[in-house]
Design a protein around this motif. Sequence first.
Motif, PDB file in Angstrom:
ATOM      1  N   GLY A 136      -9.090  -4.248   4.249  1.00  0.00           N
ATOM      2  CA  GLY A 136      -9.301  -2.893   4.039  1.00  0.00           C
ATOM      3  C   GLY A 136      -9.568  -2.112   5.407  1.00  0.00           C
ATOM      4  O   GLY A 136      -9.109  -0.963   5.622  1.00  0.00           O
ATOM      5  N   GLY A 137     -10.238  -2.689   6.403  1.00  0.00           N
ATOM      6  CA  GLY A 137     -10.124  -2.289   7.732  1.00  0.00           C
ATOM      7  C   GLY A 137      -8.873  -2.079   8.474  1.00  0.00           C
ATOM      8  O   GLY A 137      -8.953  -1.590   9.470  1.00  0.00           O
ATOM      9  N   THR A 210      -7.422  -8.532  -1.490  1.00  0.00           N
ATOM     10  CA  THR A 210      -8.362  -7.558  -1.781  1.00  0.00           C
ATOM     11  C   THR A 210      -8.895  -6.973  -0.453  1.00  0.00           C
ATOM     12  O   THR A 210      -8.809  -7.520   0.703  1.00  0.00           O
ATOM     13  CB  THR A 210      -9.535  -8.216  -2.536  1.00  0.00           C
ATOM     14  OG1 THR A 210     -10.047  -9.078  -1.717  1.00  0.00           O
ATOM     15  CG2 THR A 210      -8.981  -8.803  -3.846  1.00  0.00           C
ATOM     16  N   THR A 211      -9.474  -5.793  -0.512  1.00  0.00           N
ATOM     17  CA  THR A 211     -10.031  -4.927   0.434  1.00  0.00           C
ATOM     18  C   THR A 211     -11.079  -5.750   1.249  1.00  0.00           C
ATOM     19  O   THR A 211     -11.041  -5.475   2.721  1.00  0.00           O
ATOM     20  CB  THR A 211     -10.656  -3.558   0.068  1.00  0.00           C
ATOM     21  OG1 THR A 211     -11.661  -3.815  -0.859  1.00  0.00           O
ATOM     22  CG2 THR A 211      -9.643  -2.643  -0.366  1.00  0.00           C
ATOM     23  N   ASP A 212     -11.488  -6.701   0.735  1.00  0.00           N
ATOM     24  CA  ASP A 212     -12.650  -7.385   1.487  1.00  0.00           C
ATOM     25  C   ASP A 212     -12.176  -8.811   1.963  1.00  0.00           C
ATOM     26  O   ASP A 212     -12.999  -9.629   2.437  1.00  0.00           O
ATOM     27  CB  ASP A 212     -13.909  -7.746   0.649  1.00  0.00           C
ATOM     28  CG  ASP A 212     -13.641  -8.402  -0.377  1.00  0.00           C
ATOM     29  OD1 ASP A 212     -12.469  -8.527  -0.866  1.00  0.00           O
ATOM     30  OD2 ASP A 212     -14.806  -8.733  -1.413  1.00  0.00           O
ATOM     31  N   VAL A 232      -2.899  -4.259  -0.413  1.00  0.00           N
ATOM     32  CA  VAL A 232      -3.998  -4.458  -0.768  1.00  0.00           C
ATOM     33  C   VAL A 232      -4.572  -3.758  -1.864  1.00  0.00           C
ATOM     34  O   VAL A 232      -4.417  -2.688  -2.223  1.00  0.00           O
ATOM     35  CB  VAL A 232      -4.753  -3.866   0.795  1.00  0.00           C
ATOM     36  CG1 VAL A 232      -6.433  -4.330   0.627  1.00  0.00           C
ATOM     37  CG2 VAL A 232      -4.256  -4.671   1.995  1.00  0.00           C
ATOM     38  N   VAL A 233      -5.361  -4.346  -2.530  1.00  0.00           N
ATOM     39  CA  VAL A 233      -5.816  -3.963  -3.782  1.00  0.00           C
ATOM     40  C   VAL A 233      -7.402  -3.979  -3.858  1.00  0.00           C
ATOM     41  O   VAL A 233      -8.121  -4.924  -3.055  1.00  0.00           O
ATOM     42  CB  VAL A 233      -5.466  -4.599  -4.965  1.00  0.00           C
ATOM     43  CG1 VAL A 233      -3.822  -4.605  -5.167  1.00  0.00           C
ATOM     44  CG2 VAL A 233      -5.878  -6.123  -5.209  1.00  0.00           C
ATOM     45  N   GLY A 241      -3.674   0.147  -0.241  1.00  0.00           N
ATOM     46  CA  GLY A 241      -2.933   0.311   0.929  1.00  0.00           C
ATOM     47  C   GLY A 241      -1.914  -0.965   1.100  1.00  0.00           C
ATOM     48  O   GLY A 241      -2.039  -1.654   0.222  1.00  0.00           O
ATOM     49  N   ILE A 242      -1.376  -1.148   2.403  1.00  0.00           N
ATOM     50  CA  ILE A 242      -0.696  -2.403   2.846  1.00  0.00           C
ATOM     51  C   ILE A 242      -0.951  -2.744   4.287  1.00  0.00           C
ATOM     52  O   ILE A 242      -1.394  -1.833   4.933  1.00  0.00           O
ATOM     53  CB  ILE A 242       0.875  -1.877   2.657  1.00  0.00           C
ATOM     54  CG1 ILE A 242       1.480  -0.879   3.740  1.00  0.00           C
ATOM     55  CG2 ILE A 242       1.461  -1.606   1.390  1.00  0.00           C
ATOM     56  CD1 ILE A 242       2.839  -0.616   3.508  1.00  0.00           C
TER      57      ILE A 242
END
Length: 451
Positions: A136-137, A210-212, A232-233, A241-242
Amino acid sequence: MEQKHQILLDTARRLIRRGAYPHLAKLLGKIHPADIAHLFRYLDLKEQRILFTLIEDAETSAYVLSELDHAVGAQLLEQIDRETITEVLQEMPYDDAVDIIRNMPEELAEEILTIMQDEDSTEIEQLLQYDEYTAGGIMATEFFSLPEDMRVREAIAALQEAKDVEMVFYVYVTDDYGHLVGVLSLRQLLTVAPDKQLKDIMIRDVIRVTTDTDQEEVAHLVARYNILAIPVVDEHNKLMGIVTVDDVIDVLREEATDDIFKMAGTREEELLYGFQAFKIARLRLPWLITNLFGGVITGYLMWLFRATLEEIIALVSFVPVITGMGGNVGGQSATIVVRGFATGRIDSSTLRQVFFKELRVGVIMGAVCGLVVGIVALIWHGNPYLGLVVGLAMVTAMSVAASTGVLAPTFFKRIGIDPAIASSPFVQTANDITGILIYFGTATMFLSYLR
Protein backbone atom coordinates in the motif's frame (compact mmCIF):
# COMPACT_ATOMS: atom_id res chain seq x y z
CA MET A 1 31.97 8.37 -12.95
CA GLU A 2 31.54 8.27 -16.73
CA GLN A 3 33.42 10.94 -18.67
CA LYS A 4 30.14 12.54 -19.82
CA HIS A 5 28.87 12.96 -16.25
CA GLN A 6 32.26 14.17 -15.04
CA ILE A 7 32.28 16.89 -17.69
CA LEU A 8 28.73 17.91 -16.77
CA LEU A 9 29.60 18.00 -13.08
CA ASP A 10 32.74 20.09 -13.62
CA THR A 11 30.83 22.48 -15.86
CA ALA A 12 27.94 22.86 -13.40
CA ARG A 13 30.30 23.52 -10.48
CA ARG A 14 32.27 26.09 -12.49
CA LEU A 15 29.10 27.95 -13.50
CA ILE A 16 27.82 27.90 -9.90
CA ARG A 17 31.11 29.35 -8.62
CA ARG A 18 30.97 32.12 -11.21
CA GLY A 19 27.30 32.82 -10.54
CA ALA A 20 26.59 32.31 -14.24
CA TYR A 21 23.05 31.12 -13.57
CA PRO A 22 21.55 31.98 -17.01
CA HIS A 23 24.19 29.78 -18.67
CA LEU A 24 23.57 27.04 -16.10
CA ALA A 25 19.82 27.19 -16.73
CA LYS A 26 20.45 26.89 -20.47
CA LEU A 27 22.70 23.86 -19.84
CA LEU A 28 20.05 22.16 -17.70
CA GLY A 29 17.49 22.68 -20.44
CA LYS A 30 19.63 20.66 -22.87
CA ILE A 31 20.35 17.54 -20.78
CA HIS A 32 18.11 14.65 -19.79
CA PRO A 33 16.42 14.89 -16.35
CA ALA A 34 18.04 11.58 -15.32
CA ASP A 35 21.48 13.13 -15.96
CA ILE A 36 20.49 16.16 -13.88
CA ALA A 37 19.49 13.83 -11.03
CA HIS A 38 22.85 12.06 -11.34
CA LEU A 39 24.66 15.38 -10.79
CA PHE A 40 22.83 15.92 -7.50
CA ARG A 41 24.63 12.92 -5.94
CA TYR A 42 27.92 14.81 -6.09
CA LEU A 43 26.76 18.27 -5.00
CA ASP A 44 26.27 19.67 -1.51
CA LEU A 45 22.86 20.95 -0.37
CA LYS A 46 23.56 24.58 -1.33
CA GLU A 47 24.64 23.59 -4.85
CA GLN A 48 21.64 21.26 -5.18
CA ARG A 49 19.24 24.08 -4.25
CA ILE A 50 20.77 26.41 -6.83
CA LEU A 51 20.58 23.76 -9.53
CA PHE A 52 17.01 22.76 -8.64
CA THR A 53 15.66 26.32 -8.70
CA LEU A 54 17.14 26.82 -12.19
CA ILE A 55 15.17 23.94 -13.72
CA GLU A 56 12.63 25.67 -15.95
CA ASP A 57 9.48 23.54 -15.66
CA ALA A 58 7.80 21.66 -12.83
CA GLU A 59 7.54 18.43 -14.84
CA THR A 60 11.32 18.18 -15.22
CA SER A 61 11.78 19.09 -11.55
CA ALA A 62 9.36 16.30 -10.60
CA TYR A 63 11.28 13.80 -12.75
CA VAL A 64 14.58 14.80 -11.13
CA LEU A 65 13.07 14.56 -7.67
CA SER A 66 11.70 11.07 -8.41
CA GLU A 67 15.21 9.88 -9.28
CA LEU A 68 16.73 11.10 -6.00
CA ASP A 69 16.72 9.33 -2.67
CA HIS A 70 13.46 10.32 -0.99
CA ALA A 71 15.16 11.68 2.13
CA VAL A 72 17.53 13.76 -0.01
CA GLY A 73 14.59 15.02 -2.09
CA ALA A 74 12.66 16.05 1.02
CA GLN A 75 15.72 17.81 2.43
CA LEU A 76 16.10 19.68 -0.86
CA LEU A 77 12.46 20.79 -1.03
CA GLU A 78 12.66 22.19 2.49
CA GLN A 79 15.02 24.86 1.12
CA ILE A 80 12.57 26.32 -1.43
CA ASP A 81 9.25 28.17 -1.25
CA ARG A 82 5.98 26.36 -0.48
CA GLU A 83 4.29 27.17 -3.81
CA THR A 84 7.15 25.63 -5.79
CA ILE A 85 7.11 22.54 -3.57
CA THR A 86 3.38 22.11 -4.17
CA GLU A 87 3.69 22.63 -7.91
CA VAL A 88 6.46 20.03 -8.21
CA LEU A 89 4.71 17.43 -6.03
CA GLN A 90 1.52 17.77 -8.09
CA GLU A 91 3.51 16.76 -11.19
CA MET A 92 4.81 13.59 -9.52
CA PRO A 93 3.06 10.21 -9.35
CA TYR A 94 1.20 9.99 -6.05
CA ASP A 95 3.37 7.16 -4.67
CA ASP A 96 6.57 9.16 -5.26
CA ALA A 97 5.02 12.31 -3.78
CA VAL A 98 3.99 10.34 -0.69
CA ASP A 99 7.56 9.08 -0.21
CA ILE A 100 8.87 12.65 -0.35
CA ILE A 101 6.22 13.99 2.06
CA ARG A 102 6.91 11.16 4.54
CA ASN A 103 10.48 12.41 4.86
CA MET A 104 9.48 16.04 5.49
CA PRO A 105 8.99 17.58 8.94
CA GLU A 106 5.40 17.01 10.07
CA GLU A 107 4.44 20.70 10.12
CA LEU A 108 5.76 21.29 6.60
CA ALA A 109 4.01 18.16 5.30
CA GLU A 110 0.67 19.30 6.71
CA GLU A 111 1.16 22.78 5.23
CA ILE A 112 1.90 21.34 1.79
CA LEU A 113 -1.16 19.07 1.88
CA THR A 114 -3.30 22.08 2.78
CA ILE A 115 -2.00 24.09 -0.18
CA MET A 116 -2.37 21.26 -2.71
CA GLN A 117 -5.53 20.81 -4.75
CA ASP A 118 -8.27 18.76 -3.12
CA GLU A 119 -7.99 15.76 -5.46
CA ASP A 120 -4.22 15.48 -5.12
CA SER A 121 -4.16 15.97 -1.36
CA THR A 122 -6.94 13.41 -0.86
CA GLU A 123 -5.10 10.74 -2.86
CA ILE A 124 -1.85 11.45 -1.03
CA GLU A 125 -3.49 11.41 2.40
CA GLN A 126 -5.04 8.04 1.59
CA LEU A 127 -1.65 6.61 0.63
CA LEU A 128 -0.07 8.07 3.77
CA GLN A 129 -2.36 5.84 5.83
CA TYR A 130 -0.45 2.75 4.69
CA ASP A 131 2.82 1.64 6.22
CA GLU A 132 5.78 2.98 4.27
CA TYR A 133 7.27 -0.48 3.64
CA THR A 134 4.12 -2.27 2.46
CA ALA A 135 2.48 -2.74 -0.92
CA GLY A 136 0.00 0.00 0.00
CA GLY A 137 2.87 2.38 0.74
CA ILE A 138 4.58 1.92 -2.63
CA MET A 139 1.61 1.30 -4.95
CA ALA A 140 0.48 3.67 -7.71
CA THR A 141 -3.20 4.53 -7.63
CA GLU A 142 -3.31 5.77 -11.23
CA PHE A 143 -3.93 2.33 -12.75
CA PHE A 144 -5.98 1.09 -15.72
CA SER A 145 -8.89 -1.29 -15.15
CA LEU A 146 -12.03 -2.21 -17.06
CA PRO A 147 -15.34 -3.89 -16.20
CA GLU A 148 -15.67 -7.59 -16.96
CA ASP A 149 -18.72 -7.21 -19.24
CA MET A 150 -16.94 -4.75 -21.58
CA ARG A 151 -16.25 -5.96 -25.11
CA VAL A 152 -12.76 -6.11 -26.60
CA ARG A 153 -13.34 -3.30 -29.14
CA GLU A 154 -14.54 -1.01 -26.34
CA ALA A 155 -11.56 -1.98 -24.20
CA ILE A 156 -9.11 -1.09 -26.97
CA ALA A 157 -10.82 2.27 -27.48
CA ALA A 158 -10.69 2.96 -23.73
CA LEU A 159 -7.02 2.01 -23.69
CA GLN A 160 -6.24 4.45 -26.51
CA GLU A 161 -7.90 7.27 -24.58
CA ALA A 162 -6.25 6.45 -21.24
CA LYS A 163 -4.47 9.40 -19.67
CA ASP A 164 -2.87 10.12 -16.32
CA VAL A 165 -2.41 6.43 -15.46
CA GLU A 166 0.68 4.46 -14.48
CA MET A 167 2.37 2.54 -17.30
CA VAL A 168 -0.16 0.12 -18.80
CA PHE A 169 1.47 -3.32 -18.81
CA TYR A 170 -1.71 -5.28 -18.18
CA VAL A 171 -5.45 -4.66 -18.25
CA TYR A 172 -7.00 -5.49 -14.90
CA VAL A 173 -10.62 -6.61 -14.99
CA THR A 174 -13.07 -5.80 -12.18
CA ASP A 175 -16.68 -6.61 -11.36
CA ASP A 176 -19.46 -4.12 -10.62
CA TYR A 177 -18.09 -3.57 -7.10
CA GLY A 178 -14.49 -2.90 -8.12
CA HIS A 179 -13.27 -6.35 -7.07
CA LEU A 180 -10.34 -7.78 -9.04
CA VAL A 181 -11.61 -10.77 -11.04
CA GLY A 182 -9.08 -11.16 -13.85
CA VAL A 183 -6.20 -9.83 -15.89
CA LEU A 184 -5.31 -9.54 -19.58
CA SER A 185 -2.06 -8.81 -21.35
CA LEU A 186 -2.13 -6.25 -24.12
CA ARG A 187 -1.21 -9.01 -26.58
CA GLN A 188 -4.27 -11.03 -25.58
CA LEU A 189 -6.48 -8.00 -25.99
CA LEU A 190 -5.25 -7.33 -29.52
CA THR A 191 -5.42 -10.90 -30.83
CA VAL A 192 -9.00 -11.93 -30.02
CA ALA A 193 -12.33 -11.25 -31.71
CA PRO A 194 -13.54 -7.67 -31.04
CA ASP A 195 -17.02 -8.80 -29.94
CA LYS A 196 -15.84 -11.00 -27.09
CA GLN A 197 -16.38 -9.85 -23.54
CA LEU A 198 -13.36 -9.48 -21.25
CA LYS A 199 -14.72 -12.02 -18.77
CA ASP A 200 -14.59 -14.69 -21.50
CA ILE A 201 -10.90 -14.22 -22.31
CA MET A 202 -9.34 -12.97 -19.06
CA ILE A 203 -7.05 -15.00 -16.81
CA ARG A 204 -8.89 -15.52 -13.55
CA ASP A 205 -5.98 -16.75 -11.43
CA VAL A 206 -4.35 -13.36 -10.81
CA ILE A 207 -1.10 -13.01 -8.88
CA ARG A 208 -1.91 -10.26 -6.37
CA VAL A 209 -0.88 -8.81 -3.02
CA THR A 210 -2.80 -7.04 -0.28
CA THR A 211 -2.13 -3.50 0.88
CA ASP A 212 -0.34 -4.75 4.03
CA THR A 213 2.03 -7.14 2.21
CA ASP A 214 5.67 -6.34 2.99
CA GLN A 215 7.44 -4.62 0.10
CA GLU A 216 10.16 -7.29 0.04
CA GLU A 217 7.53 -9.99 -0.51
CA VAL A 218 6.07 -7.89 -3.34
CA ALA A 219 9.51 -7.68 -4.95
CA HIS A 220 10.04 -11.44 -4.58
CA LEU A 221 6.72 -12.20 -6.29
CA VAL A 222 7.47 -9.88 -9.21
CA ALA A 223 10.92 -11.47 -9.62
CA ARG A 224 9.62 -15.04 -9.21
CA TYR A 225 6.87 -14.77 -11.81
CA ASN A 226 8.69 -12.37 -14.16
CA ILE A 227 5.80 -9.92 -14.31
CA LEU A 228 5.98 -6.20 -15.02
CA ALA A 229 3.36 -5.13 -12.48
CA ILE A 230 1.36 -6.67 -9.66
CA PRO A 231 -2.11 -5.56 -8.51
CA VAL A 232 -2.76 -4.51 -4.91
CA VAL A 233 -6.11 -5.30 -3.30
CA ASP A 234 -7.67 -4.64 0.11
CA GLU A 235 -9.05 -7.25 2.48
CA HIS A 236 -12.24 -7.45 0.39
CA ASN A 237 -10.33 -8.01 -2.88
CA LYS A 238 -11.13 -4.50 -4.14
CA LEU A 239 -8.46 -3.25 -6.55
CA MET A 240 -6.61 -0.39 -4.84
CA GLY A 241 -3.52 0.11 -7.00
CA ILE A 242 -0.56 -1.52 -8.73
CA VAL A 243 3.15 -1.88 -8.03
CA THR A 244 5.21 -1.64 -11.22
CA VAL A 245 8.61 -3.12 -11.95
CA ASP A 246 10.38 0.26 -11.60
CA ASP A 247 9.10 0.50 -8.02
CA VAL A 248 10.25 -3.08 -7.40
CA ILE A 249 13.75 -2.22 -8.61
CA ASP A 250 13.79 0.68 -6.15
CA VAL A 251 12.68 -1.66 -3.35
CA LEU A 252 15.38 -4.23 -4.14
CA ARG A 253 18.02 -1.51 -4.29
CA GLU A 254 16.85 0.06 -1.03
CA GLU A 255 16.70 -3.27 0.80
CA ALA A 256 20.12 -4.36 -0.46
CA THR A 257 21.65 -0.98 0.44
CA ASP A 258 19.99 -1.06 3.84
CA ASP A 259 21.34 -4.56 4.55
CA ILE A 260 24.85 -3.55 3.51
CA PHE A 261 24.78 -0.48 5.77
CA LYS A 262 23.44 -2.52 8.67
CA MET A 263 26.10 -5.21 8.26
CA ALA A 264 28.69 -2.43 8.27
CA GLY A 265 27.28 -1.23 11.60
CA THR A 266 25.72 1.99 10.35
CA ARG A 267 22.57 3.27 8.62
CA GLU A 268 21.70 4.84 5.26
CA GLU A 269 21.02 8.03 7.19
CA GLU A 270 24.79 8.53 7.05
CA LEU A 271 24.45 9.62 3.40
CA LEU A 272 22.42 12.65 4.51
CA TYR A 273 25.20 13.83 6.84
CA GLY A 274 27.67 14.41 4.01
CA PHE A 275 31.03 15.18 5.64
CA GLN A 276 29.73 15.78 9.20
CA ALA A 277 32.19 13.55 11.03
CA PHE A 278 30.64 13.68 14.52
CA LYS A 279 27.15 12.69 13.35
CA ILE A 280 28.54 9.86 11.21
CA ALA A 281 30.68 8.62 14.11
CA ARG A 282 27.59 8.58 16.33
CA LEU A 283 25.89 6.20 13.90
CA ARG A 284 28.86 3.84 13.66
CA LEU A 285 29.90 3.72 17.32
CA PRO A 286 27.25 1.43 18.93
CA TRP A 287 28.32 -1.80 17.25
CA LEU A 288 32.00 -0.85 17.44
CA ILE A 289 31.55 -0.62 21.21
CA THR A 290 30.15 -4.15 21.11
CA ASN A 291 33.27 -5.33 19.32
CA LEU A 292 35.39 -3.39 21.80
CA PHE A 293 33.93 -5.33 24.73
CA GLY A 294 34.39 -8.54 22.75
CA GLY A 295 38.06 -7.68 22.37
CA VAL A 296 38.36 -7.07 26.11
CA ILE A 297 36.83 -10.51 26.80
CA THR A 298 39.26 -12.07 24.33
CA GLY A 299 42.16 -10.38 26.12
CA TYR A 300 40.86 -11.65 29.46
CA LEU A 301 40.74 -15.23 28.13
CA MET A 302 44.35 -14.92 26.99
CA TRP A 303 45.18 -13.72 30.49
CA LEU A 304 43.57 -16.86 31.94
CA PHE A 305 45.85 -18.98 29.76
CA ARG A 306 48.91 -16.95 30.70
CA ALA A 307 50.62 -19.98 32.26
CA THR A 308 50.44 -21.84 28.95
CA LEU A 309 51.57 -18.73 27.07
CA GLU A 310 54.50 -18.13 29.45
CA GLU A 311 55.75 -21.68 28.96
CA ILE A 312 55.37 -21.68 25.16
CA ILE A 313 55.81 -18.07 24.04
CA ALA A 314 55.78 -19.20 20.39
CA LEU A 315 52.00 -19.65 20.69
CA VAL A 316 51.54 -15.89 20.49
CA SER A 317 52.74 -15.98 16.86
CA PHE A 318 49.50 -17.53 15.64
CA VAL A 319 46.85 -15.76 17.75
CA PRO A 320 46.07 -13.21 14.97
CA VAL A 321 45.83 -16.03 12.41
CA ILE A 322 43.38 -18.12 14.46
CA THR A 323 41.07 -15.22 15.37
CA GLY A 324 41.33 -13.51 11.97
CA MET A 325 40.57 -16.60 9.90
CA GLY A 326 37.68 -17.57 12.19
CA GLY A 327 36.19 -14.10 11.86
CA ASN A 328 36.54 -14.16 8.07
CA VAL A 329 34.86 -17.55 7.68
CA GLY A 330 32.06 -16.64 10.08
CA GLY A 331 31.52 -13.34 8.28
CA GLN A 332 31.26 -15.10 4.92
CA SER A 333 28.68 -17.59 6.21
CA ALA A 334 26.68 -14.87 7.99
CA THR A 335 26.61 -12.70 4.86
CA ILE A 336 25.35 -15.60 2.74
CA VAL A 337 22.62 -16.49 5.26
CA VAL A 338 21.47 -12.88 5.80
CA ARG A 339 21.27 -12.35 2.05
CA GLY A 340 19.47 -15.68 1.68
CA PHE A 341 16.85 -14.56 4.22
CA ALA A 342 16.46 -11.23 2.41
CA THR A 343 15.94 -12.79 -1.03
CA GLY A 344 13.82 -15.70 0.18
CA ARG A 345 16.35 -18.33 -0.97
CA ILE A 346 16.82 -19.54 2.60
CA ASP A 347 13.90 -20.39 4.88
CA SER A 348 13.08 -22.88 7.63
CA SER A 349 12.76 -25.75 5.14
CA THR A 350 16.29 -25.28 3.73
CA LEU A 351 18.07 -24.08 6.87
CA ARG A 352 19.27 -27.54 7.90
CA GLN A 353 20.85 -28.13 4.49
CA VAL A 354 22.48 -24.70 4.57
CA PHE A 355 23.92 -25.37 8.04
CA PHE A 356 25.55 -28.67 7.07
CA LYS A 357 26.74 -27.22 3.78
CA GLU A 358 28.49 -24.33 5.54
CA LEU A 359 29.88 -26.74 8.17
CA ARG A 360 31.40 -28.93 5.44
CA VAL A 361 32.82 -25.88 3.70
CA GLY A 362 34.30 -24.73 7.03
CA VAL A 363 35.91 -28.12 7.63
CA ILE A 364 37.43 -28.23 4.14
CA MET A 365 38.77 -24.67 4.32
CA GLY A 366 39.97 -25.28 7.88
CA ALA A 367 41.83 -28.42 6.81
CA VAL A 368 43.61 -26.64 3.97
CA CYS A 369 44.46 -23.54 6.04
CA GLY A 370 45.35 -25.68 9.06
CA LEU A 371 47.80 -27.74 6.99
CA VAL A 372 49.43 -24.61 5.61
CA VAL A 373 49.76 -22.84 8.96
CA GLY A 374 50.91 -26.09 10.63
CA ILE A 375 53.76 -26.39 8.14
CA VAL A 376 54.62 -22.73 8.70
CA ALA A 377 54.72 -23.33 12.47
CA LEU A 378 56.99 -26.36 12.01
CA ILE A 379 59.42 -24.50 9.76
CA TRP A 380 59.36 -21.32 11.84
CA HIS A 381 59.73 -22.77 15.33
CA GLY A 382 61.05 -26.27 14.52
CA ASN A 383 58.46 -27.98 16.73
CA PRO A 384 56.17 -30.54 15.01
CA TYR A 385 53.76 -30.55 17.97
CA LEU A 386 53.33 -26.79 17.70
CA GLY A 387 52.42 -27.27 14.04
CA LEU A 388 49.91 -29.97 15.07
CA VAL A 389 48.33 -27.74 17.73
CA VAL A 390 48.02 -24.77 15.37
CA GLY A 391 46.64 -26.97 12.58
CA LEU A 392 44.03 -28.67 14.80
CA ALA A 393 42.99 -25.35 16.32
CA MET A 394 42.61 -23.85 12.85
CA VAL A 395 40.39 -26.68 11.59
CA THR A 396 38.21 -26.56 14.71
CA ALA A 397 37.98 -22.77 14.91
CA MET A 398 37.04 -22.36 11.24
CA SER A 399 34.42 -25.13 11.44
CA VAL A 400 32.87 -23.55 14.52
CA ALA A 401 33.01 -20.13 12.86
CA ALA A 402 31.14 -21.38 9.78
CA SER A 403 28.47 -22.90 12.03
CA THR A 404 28.17 -19.68 14.04
CA GLY A 405 27.77 -17.75 10.81
CA VAL A 406 24.60 -19.74 10.11
CA LEU A 407 23.21 -20.03 13.64
CA ALA A 408 23.61 -16.36 14.67
CA PRO A 409 21.47 -14.81 11.88
CA THR A 410 18.89 -17.58 12.36
CA PHE A 411 18.68 -16.89 16.09
CA PHE A 412 18.29 -13.14 15.63
CA LYS A 413 15.66 -13.59 12.94
CA ARG A 414 13.60 -15.88 15.19
CA ILE A 415 13.63 -13.48 18.14
CA GLY A 416 12.61 -10.56 15.95
CA ILE A 417 15.95 -8.74 15.61
CA ASP A 418 17.09 -7.84 12.11
CA PRO A 419 19.94 -10.30 11.40
CA ALA A 420 21.60 -7.78 9.08
CA ILE A 421 22.19 -5.47 12.06
CA ALA A 422 23.27 -7.89 14.75
CA SER A 423 24.94 -10.80 12.93
CA SER A 424 28.20 -9.24 11.81
CA PRO A 425 29.42 -7.80 15.16
CA PHE A 426 28.11 -10.83 17.10
CA VAL A 427 29.76 -13.36 14.77
CA GLN A 428 33.04 -11.46 14.80
CA THR A 429 33.10 -11.22 18.61
CA ALA A 430 31.90 -14.80 19.17
CA ASN A 431 34.51 -16.23 16.82
CA ASP A 432 37.32 -14.27 18.48
CA ILE A 433 36.30 -15.71 21.84
CA THR A 434 35.80 -19.30 20.64
CA GLY A 435 38.98 -19.14 18.56
CA ILE A 436 41.05 -18.18 21.61
CA LEU A 437 39.41 -20.89 23.74
CA ILE A 438 39.99 -23.55 21.09
CA TYR A 439 43.58 -22.50 20.41
CA PHE A 440 44.79 -22.23 23.98
CA GLY A 441 42.65 -25.18 25.10
CA THR A 442 44.34 -27.37 22.47
CA ALA A 443 47.76 -26.00 23.42
CA THR A 444 47.14 -26.78 27.10
CA MET A 445 46.21 -30.38 26.22
CA PHE A 446 49.50 -30.81 24.33
CA LEU A 447 51.54 -28.72 26.76
CA SER A 448 53.81 -31.57 27.83
CA TYR A 449 54.79 -32.17 24.17
CA LEU A 450 55.34 -28.51 23.38
CA ARG A 451 57.95 -27.91 26.08
